[in-house]
Every structure is written in C-alpha cells, then in structure tokens.
Design a protein around this motif. Structure first.
Motif, short mmCIF file in Angstrom:
data_model
loop_
_atom_site.label_atom_id
_atom_site.label_comp_id
_atom_site.label_asym_id
_atom_site.label_seq_id
_atom_site.Cartn_x
_atom_site.Cartn_y
_atom_site.Cartn_z
N ILE A 233 -9.00 -8.56 0.09
CA ILE A 233 -8.83 -7.12 0.33
C ILE A 233 -8.89 -6.42 -1.02
CG2 ILE A 233 -7.34 -5.32 1.28
CD1 ILE A 233 -5.94 -7.68 2.85
N ILE A 243 -0.97 -1.09 3.16
CA ILE A 243 -1.35 -2.41 3.67
C ILE A 243 -0.08 -3.08 4.16
CG2 ILE A 243 -2.28 -4.67 3.02
CD1 ILE A 243 -3.91 -3.22 0.83
N VAL A 258 -4.80 -9.61 -2.08
CA VAL A 258 -5.08 -8.18 -2.25
C VAL A 258 -5.30 -7.91 -3.73
CG1 VAL A 258 -4.28 -5.82 -1.90
CG2 VAL A 258 -3.58 -7.59 -0.29
N ILE A 268 2.16 -2.12 -0.32
CA ILE A 268 1.87 -3.40 0.33
C ILE A 268 3.20 -3.96 0.81
CG2 ILE A 268 0.90 -5.72 0.03
CD1 ILE A 268 -0.65 -4.55 -2.42
N ILE A 280 -1.33 -11.47 -4.85
CA ILE A 280 -1.69 -10.08 -5.17
C ILE A 280 -2.07 -10.03 -6.64
CG2 ILE A 280 -0.86 -7.70 -5.32
CD1 ILE A 280 1.16 -8.51 -3.06
#
Length: 455
Positions: A233, A243, A258, A268, A280
């Motif tokens: 993502i 998100i 992400v 998030i 992430i």
C-alpha cells in the motif's frame, strides 16, 4: 408570463449554483490526540451513495477481459454520478489493473475475491509512478488512483495478487541493476519524469499493489490483502489518508505493508501486518527527488496495530530526502515469534539529506527481536553502495526521538545509534524502555548528543 419565466430561470440558476457547491460525498473527520500539532484527518463517507454492481456492467466470473471492462465501466458511472459505490459481489473475479476515479468507493462484499493477473501486459500503458523513491513511468500499480479526491477501498472481501510471474522478478540480475542505475542517473540529472520510461525487457520494476498518487481524502478499510509484487500500500504525495482494520499478508521481496511517502495527515490503525519486509515504512523520496518535490512526510499516526512478521514495526527511510516529521506510534504489538530486526529503525546515508524529527513511540510490546528496540544508522546504502557514486553529499539531521513504555523479551541491544561525526544525532529520550534479556550491550552509540534513559 415573461416575468414568471425569468423567475423560474433564476431559481434554476440559483439551485444549480447551490448544488455545485455541495460536496458529492460526505466528508468525515477524525481528531487525533498527538504530542505535535496535527489537523483532523479527513476521509470520505459513501453511506448515502448509489451502488453499482459490476455484474450489471457485464462482469462474468472467469472472464478476465469482461470483468476488467465491467469494473472500469462501473467506476466511470460512479464518478459521473458524483459519488458511487462499485460493488464486487461474492466469488472470485479475475481482473487486470483497476484505475480509480474521484468520488468512487471500490467495495468488496463478504466472500468476494478480486484476483489480479500477473501478466505484465495487463498493467500497460505505463503510468506516472515511482520505484524506491524515484519517479518514473512504470507498469501501473494493480490498483491505481492518480490525482483523485474522495476515494476509497472498503469491505470484507479480499484483494489478492497472482504471483507466478512476479516472483520470478524478485531477483536482481545485472540487467535489472543497470536499469535502476539508469533511473538513478536520470533522477540525479533532474530529467523530466516522462523521459524516465522504465517498462522494458530488462528493468523488471515490479508495480505496487495499491498506489494513491497525489490524492486527497482517502479511505482504505476492512479488506484483506494477500500477496504483492512490490510495496503493498503506497500513499504517495497524498493528504488525508485513513487506513484501518486491514489484514495484510505479503512475503515476497520488498513486501512492505504500508509505505506513506511524501504524504501528510495519515492515520493507520487497527491493522494486522504479516510481511516479508517492513510492516510500515515511512519515506519521502530518494536524493534529488525529495529535494525537487519538497514535500515531507508529516503528521503520521500508527496505533493499535499487530505485527505477525516484518523486518521492522516501523522503518523511517532510507528514502527520506524530502524529510520526515511528526510521527506517533502507540499501542502496537509485535507477536512473539515474529521475525523482526527492530521495533523502530531510522536509516539514511550521506546522499539523502532531508531530516528526521519529532518521532514518538509509546506503549509498544514485543517478544524476541533479532537486533534491538531502537536502531538509528546513517550509512545505510544497500545495493546502491557500489552501484553508483555519490553525486552530492547531504547529511541528514536526526533529532527529537522519544520512546516511552516500550518492552521486548530478548534483544541484542536496547538502542544502537550510529550518527555522523560532522552531524551527531540529537535529543534521544528513552523512558521505561526495557527488555527481559540483553545478549550484547544495552547501548551502542557513536556521535550522539543529548541522550537520556530513565528506567
């Protein structure tokens, strides 16, 4: 009669003017409490929008071409309606690329599986995208939104990538390395992005699964994402991104969960990550790209997430030339038994420039970590070290990093901070940061000023 006619015309004009000022999609806001100034995060609400089932546009299970065309047609219709929900019904639907448009929510019903082809031809023509922090024209991301406003992907279904072909591109043979070297040199010369055409037989630059490119008011909620050719993502140069409640699984090469890049006002939350790379990774462009675009990643909140696997819970860099500031990571957990290098890892090198400041992590717990809780390194070059020379030296100032109530079971170190002699890392605070077992040294520090630790 004439007066009545003109009166009706006036009413129509006023009504049209008024209606044009009404947002086609309701916009909600989330106010997040942070230790830095952060505006409310906006996201679209499609609760009152009309629904458009892809079946009504000719989708037939098993027919990739008809399904792809039906999804595109439904998206067009929802966009023309100034707000619509494109429905993916229960069952498996094989498709090529999906290009979203403004005021559109792609919604997957429970039991729906959107299965994305791994034929590179399905992701042509090339689109304005990026590769590891450098802009270029590459294969379209599997789901791509460019300059969209009020856009969403929601539901209880699954987005899944076929990987038979993409996984053969995971390796980096000489031809691939020469292609990314060419891209690096084009970016370093500030060549126009349209001249950076990277779709050829040797580059094999895998596309992202989902990219929101230069978008505003984005919602990604509820779906399961399985497999990805590259970063999973990728909010890129986008503002107001929410998100939440995702389950993300991708264990190929560069399969971050992400990657917010040069994006601002990002939330998030409540996600589960099971990654082959960082869960992430916050980024902001590589070398001249971040300097050219001048857009830091800023105001990013990560909370209530569970990591089952991943190199880091949160990585910052190494592409950070545009700068990264105001990040809050709180109430997250790394499952015991996860394969993890660090909880928080800030990484850069002498070519990046940019800056890192105001990073906060609070109430985080983990099991065994292969390396340590906090890592800060200023000489991370990976494959670029011997591939291309340094064009311009720009060191990265790193300051104001605060960890509070962070625990792990077994680590090699609590903190390893390797700063530059010419530009030491500044103001690092650890409060109630501990591990049950430390196998090497609690602190490994070079070129750090203003470090404090409270038990």
């Amino acid at each position: 009669m004439r007066k009545r006619f003109f009166f009706l015309i006036l009413i129509a004009v006023v009504a049209l003017s008024f209606s044009s000022k009404i947002d086609p999609v309701k916009i909600n806001e989330i106010k997040v409490v942070t230790p830095f100034m952060m505006p409310a995060v906006k996201f679209p609400d499609f609760g009152d929008s009309k629904k458009f089932s892809i079946v009504d546009f000719g989708a037939v299970k098993g027919d990739k071409l008809k399904i792809s065309k039906a999804i595109a047609a439904a998206i067009n219709q929802a966009n023309k309606a100034n707000g619509g929900i494109v429905i993916i019904p229960e069952g498996e639907w094989l498709t090529g690329k999906i290009h979203l448009k403004s005021n559109v929510n792609l919604h997957l019903n429970k039991g729906a599986i959107l299965l994305f082809s791994d034929d590179p031809n399905d992701y042509l023509p090339a689109v304005h995208s990026s590769w590891e922090g450098m802009e270029c024209y590459n294969y379209s991301p599997l789901i791509y939104a460019y300059q969209c406003k009020n856009v969403a992907i929601t539901g209880e279904g699954e987005l899944k990538a076929k990987m038979d072909l993409w996984k053969t591109w995971f390796s980096r043979p000489k031809a691939h390395m020469e292609s990314i070297k060419r891209l690096y040199n084009l970016a370093s010369a500030y060549s126009p992005v349209k001249e950076r055409q990277m779709v050829n037989d040797t580059a094999h630059l895998r596309p992202q699964f989902i990219q929101f490119n230069r978008c505003e008011n984005v919602l990604l909620e509820g779906v399961t994402i399985t497999n990805s050719p590259f970063w999973t993502i990728h909010p890129y140069l986008s503002k107001n991104v929410v998100i939440r409640k995702l389950k993300v699984y991708a264990h190929g090469h560069n399969n971050d969960g992400v990657d917010p890049e040069m994006s601002q006002n990002v939330l998030i939350e409540d996600c589960v990550f099971d990654q082959g790379d960082d869960a992430i990774a916050i980024k902001s462009g590589r070398n001249p790209e971040g300097w050219r675009l001048k857009t830091p990643s800023k105001n990013i909140v990560i909370r209530n997430c569970l990591v089952k696997n991943g190199h880091q819970l949160v990585a910052i860099g190494s592409e950070l030339s545009g700068g990264i500031e105001n990040v809050l990571i709180e109430n997250c957990e790394v499952k015991d038994g996860a394969k993890l290098n660090h909880l928080i890892f800030i990484k850069t090198n002498e070519r990046m420039g940019g800056f890192v400041k105001n990073i906060y992590a609070k109430n985080i717990k983990a099991g065994k970590i292969d390396l340590g809780i906090l890592g800060i390194e200023t000489n991370v070059l990976y494959q670029w070290k011997n591939l291309v020379p340094t064009v311009e030296v720009r060191l990265t100032p790193i300051e104001n990093v605060f960890l509070d109530q962070v625990t792990a079971k077994e680590v090699k170190f609590i903190s390893r901070i390797l700063g530059e002699k010419k530009l030491p890392v500044k103001n690092i605070s650890l409060k109630k940061v501990a591990a049950t077992s430390i196998t090497e040294s609690e602190s490994i520090h070079e070129n750090v000023t203003g470090f404090s630790s409270q038990k």
